[in-house]
Design a protein around this motif. Structure first.
Motif, PDB file in Angstrom:
ATOM      1  N   TRP A   1       0.917  -1.127   0.050  1.00 41.09           N
ATOM      2  CA  TRP A   1       0.020   0.052  -0.038  1.00 41.09           C
ATOM      3  C   TRP A   1       0.873   1.188  -0.065  1.00 41.09           C
ATOM      4  O   TRP A   1       1.936   1.134   0.182  1.00 41.09           O
TER       5      TRP A   1
ATOM      6  N   LYS B   1       2.227   4.311   1.597  1.00 39.13           N
ATOM      7  CA  LYS B   1       2.545   4.539   2.776  1.00 39.13           C
ATOM      8  C   LYS B   1       2.393   6.013   3.385  1.00 39.13           C
ATOM      9  O   LYS B   1       2.415   6.721   2.423  1.00 39.13           O
TER      10      LYS B   1
ATOM     11  N   ILE C   1      -5.939  -3.287   3.841  1.00 32.97           N
ATOM     12  CA  ILE C   1      -6.201  -2.217   4.958  1.00 32.97           C
ATOM     13  C   ILE C   1      -6.325  -1.055   4.009  1.00 32.97           C
ATOM     14  O   ILE C   1      -5.922  -0.982   2.685  1.00 32.97           O
ATOM     15  N   ASN C   2      -6.953  -0.063   4.743  1.00 34.12           N
ATOM     16  CA  ASN C   2      -7.101   1.165   3.990  1.00 34.12           C
ATOM     17  C   ASN C   2      -6.062   2.131   4.593  1.00 34.12           C
ATOM     18  O   ASN C   2      -6.025   2.654   5.662  1.00 34.12           O
ATOM     19  N   SER C   3      -5.091   2.575   3.580  1.00 35.56           N
ATOM     20  CA  SER C   3      -4.043   3.590   4.215  1.00 35.56           C
ATOM     21  C   SER C   3      -4.332   4.965   4.084  1.00 35.56           C
ATOM     22  O   SER C   3      -3.429   5.909   4.604  1.00 35.56           O
ATOM     23  N   GLY C   4      -5.413   5.377   3.331  1.00 36.75           N
ATOM     24  CA  GLY C   4      -5.907   6.654   3.387  1.00 36.75           C
ATOM     25  C   GLY C   4      -5.491   7.538   2.244  1.00 36.75           C
ATOM     26  O   GLY C   4      -5.572   8.841   2.447  1.00 36.75           O
TER      27      GLY C   4
ATOM     28  N   ASN D   1     -11.483   8.321   6.198  1.00 38.76           N
ATOM     29  CA  ASN D   1     -10.693   7.698   6.763  1.00 38.76           C
ATOM     30  C   ASN D   1      -9.245   7.999   6.432  1.00 38.76           C
ATOM     31  O   ASN D   1      -8.850   7.673   5.241  1.00 38.76           O
ATOM     32  N   SER D   2      -8.394   8.644   7.182  1.00 40.60           N
ATOM     33  CA  SER D   2      -7.222   9.172   6.791  1.00 40.60           C
ATOM     34  C   SER D   2      -6.068   7.948   6.792  1.00 40.60           C
ATOM     35  O   SER D   2      -4.884   8.415   6.683  1.00 40.60           O
ATOM     36  N   GLY D   3      -6.285   6.918   7.272  1.00 42.36           N
ATOM     37  CA  GLY D   3      -5.640   5.707   7.471  1.00 42.36           C
ATOM     38  C   GLY D   3      -4.601   5.655   8.516  1.00 42.36           C
ATOM     39  O   GLY D   3      -3.607   4.864   8.676  1.00 42.36           O
TER      40      GLY D   3
ATOM     41  N   THR E   1      -4.554   2.279   9.983  1.00 37.25           N
ATOM     42  CA  THR E   1      -3.519   1.322   9.333  1.00 37.25           C
ATOM     43  C   THR E   1      -1.990   1.775   9.701  1.00 37.25           C
ATOM     44  O   THR E   1      -1.219   1.006   9.797  1.00 37.25           O
TER      45      THR E   1
ATOM     46  N   ILE F   1      -4.982  -9.184  10.374  1.00 35.25           N
ATOM     47  CA  ILE F   1      -6.361  -8.677  10.194  1.00 35.25           C
ATOM     48  C   ILE F   1      -7.106  -9.541   9.390  1.00 35.25           C
ATOM     49  O   ILE F   1      -6.433 -10.397   8.470  1.00 35.25           O
TER      50      ILE F   1
END
Lengths: 383, 383
Positions: free
Chosen positions: A211, A213, A276-279, B277-279, B282, B383
């Protein structure tokens, strides 16, 4: 080169240069890498090539083609398609959005990459690339593949920005200057961002794909912010930021937020995002200048869907040595950015962004033409 | 002060210092701000105080108390509760997690803050604070409120790290040293992170509360990474990273992922996260050292729920001049971190992290005691 960071000159020099140019001397070379809009038509066209999965060339067979197409089918079909579509579209920039080579089926990663990119170089086109998740699976590490891409002929690909430490290899941006001789000749009227979305997670408790970062996002946000500030506060000041287009490989989870009725194109497989959602979607949204993001990774998805004013676009697979869907043509995405004409007839800033896809069929059929963005119409949209 | 950045000494000096200490000279002052575990019991205890909403003191009335409690009820009830709970718990650190004052009902923000924090100072306790979304609504700007907090007596609060540019005011970390005279006396065996989760969105197309930005996350990730590296590679090297606890004000959206059966405590109102969601969850997960995050903001939620190995904990409202639920006691969260004992009887690194809450009732009742984390048991979880 393209990766010198945000500005090429300290401000005072920039001002001098602008004054010199205003006085009739053309000393500014256009956007980074010399990119600028064409006077003819006031356009800038990007051809996106996703997931070539290039191996060893003639000896690397096609995947997922119809039985009748299988015989003699190889990486060279990918090459032939690239030549055809480049001739048909004559783009101003070619962007390779990762999995350019399929490392595991390449006996020499550098050679595979050279062969994969060769048509763009042969046609003297500027090009840029980002890494996918397969590029490093051959004889070169991820960093080495990126270094190789940066060093190739006509490459505008960049390594990471200097002076800061960020994750990944090949996070950079390119500026596209206005038409030569016009008011905006010395400004970047279109901004292109390229990010390394990683390959696979390196922490066992988050299995799956890589993802974008926080460090990359912080660089992106700062770069966007600086570009917007320059565009709107340096002479000739502009009212609104220049639009930005973002290229990377692996979908952010928000690509999964559409239903079939809410996008153009097709979704024929799941969205292979990281777990996951890293935003990064939030960071793009927060930036305010991003109008569209273009990715690859899922070969048989080729849709564009709009979320909160940002178009999220798949390319669709380009390479014959990659999984696909037999009978469903390999394809490439074109993005054509159009400038606005002042009353004086001179080209100004960006007015609209259009897209379409080209299929590797007999007629290089154009499909799914649509307007991605129009100045003033939908920017940004409240979520 | 607490905000000197990641390390106080360049590595060679650090080594010298270690050698000096190993030779019997105590020159290292414990963790940043002088924090360290107690020899007695091998514990370090943090009292969290959320949403005091302090105004002008005696003239600022209570909200949402029972009719019988209303008469004479004011900010001073908040002060009285703080004194009581500090005496009862005798914490090693007090953390104020934002909305410390309610700016709009304060005629002098600095005075309100001084009065709000006064009990901790009077009791000579080290304390740290982050900003909420109401602290800047009075006579001081967000930056000025944070500067004031940093300058107050016994404050270990920090401004942003030097040398980099990040969003918000008051992003810093504190290190907690091992027990004096033991093997880990010169190492940070527990890391505390404090972040500014903002107040309100400043971009109209993302309405709602603020969020932890990419720049803050990049700093956090780098800080965590550096701390882990020091802990596991500098003598005496440790096998696993020291645990980290994170304090901020506004919930990340993941606080909304629990059902009543999956947390300890209560959820009596919605999760007032930002609309995107700004992550940051994560980023915390990716870091690997974070065991729990503690917030405020939603006064009548006080639960802890575990997601992918990270405990997400509300505090529950502390301040009488804040919305609440009449008859539902104001409360504070205690976190007690316990060291492991070597066979020699000497204290080592962290073994477990426990929590409970104290209610402002007649007996300062303790509720919802639970173990948040045990070394080796559940870290991190896929997860």
């Amino acid at each position: 080169m393209a990766h010198l960071g945000l500005r090429r000159f300290p401000p005072p020099l920039m001002v001098l240069l602008f004054l010199a140019t205003a006085a009739g001397k053309e000393e500014y070379g256009g956007g980074s890498g010399g990119l600028r809009f064409r006077r003819e038509g006031g356009t800038f066209k990007v051809l996106q090539v996703a997931d070539m999965h290039f191996g060893d060339g003639r000896s690397t067979p096609c995947e997922d083609v119809l039985p009748a197409q299988q015989r003699g089918c190889s990486d060279l079909n990918t090459t032939a398609f690239l030549y055809r579509v480049l001739r048909a579209e004559d783009p101003d920039l070619v962007v390779f959005t990762g999995d350019n080579i399929y490392g595991a089926d390449s006996s020499d990663a550098a050679k595979s990459m050279d062969a994969a990119i060769a048509p763009a170089i042969a046609m003297k086109l500027p090009w840029a690339a980002v890494l996918g998740n397969h590029d490093q699976e051959g004889t070169l590490s991820r960093e080495s593949v990126m270094r190789h891409l940066v060093g190739m002929k006509n490459s505008l690909s960049g390594l990471n920005p200097e002076g800061i430490k960020i994750d990944g290899y090949g996070n950079y941006n390119l500026e596209v200057g206005g038409v030569e001789g016009t008011l905006l000749a010395n400004k970047s009227v279109l901004n292109l961002y390229f990010l390394d979305s990683g390959d696979y997670s390196t922490v066992w408790w988050i299995p799956g794909y890589g993802w974008i970062k926080a460090s990359q996002q912080a660089w992106f946000r700062q770069t966007s912010s600086d570009l917007q500030k320059r565009y709107t506060t340096e002479e000739p000041t502009q009212k609104e930021p220049a639009p930005g287009l973002v290229y990377f490989h692996i979908p952010v989870p928000e690509f999964g937020s559409f239903t079939a009725s809410s996008f153009t194109g097709v979704k024929q497989e799941g969205i292979s995002s990281p777990s996951i959602n890293s935003g990064f979607f939030t960071t793009m949204l927060e930036s305010g200048d991003v109008k569209a993001a273009f990715i690859g990774h899922d070969h048989i998805n080729d849709f564009c869907g709009k979320l909160s004013g940002i178009q999220l676009c798949y390319d669709g697979g380009f390479g014959y040595h990659a999984y696909g869907k037999a009978g469903w043509s390999w394809r490439a995405r074109v993005v054509s950015v159009q400038l606005e004409k002042a009353e004086s007839g001179e080209w100004r800033g960006v007015k609209s962004i259009k897209t379409w896809k080209r299929l590797d069929d007999q007629h290089l059929t154009t499909i799914d033409s649509e307007v991605l963005w129009n100045r003033g119409s939908n920017e940004p949209q409240p979520i």
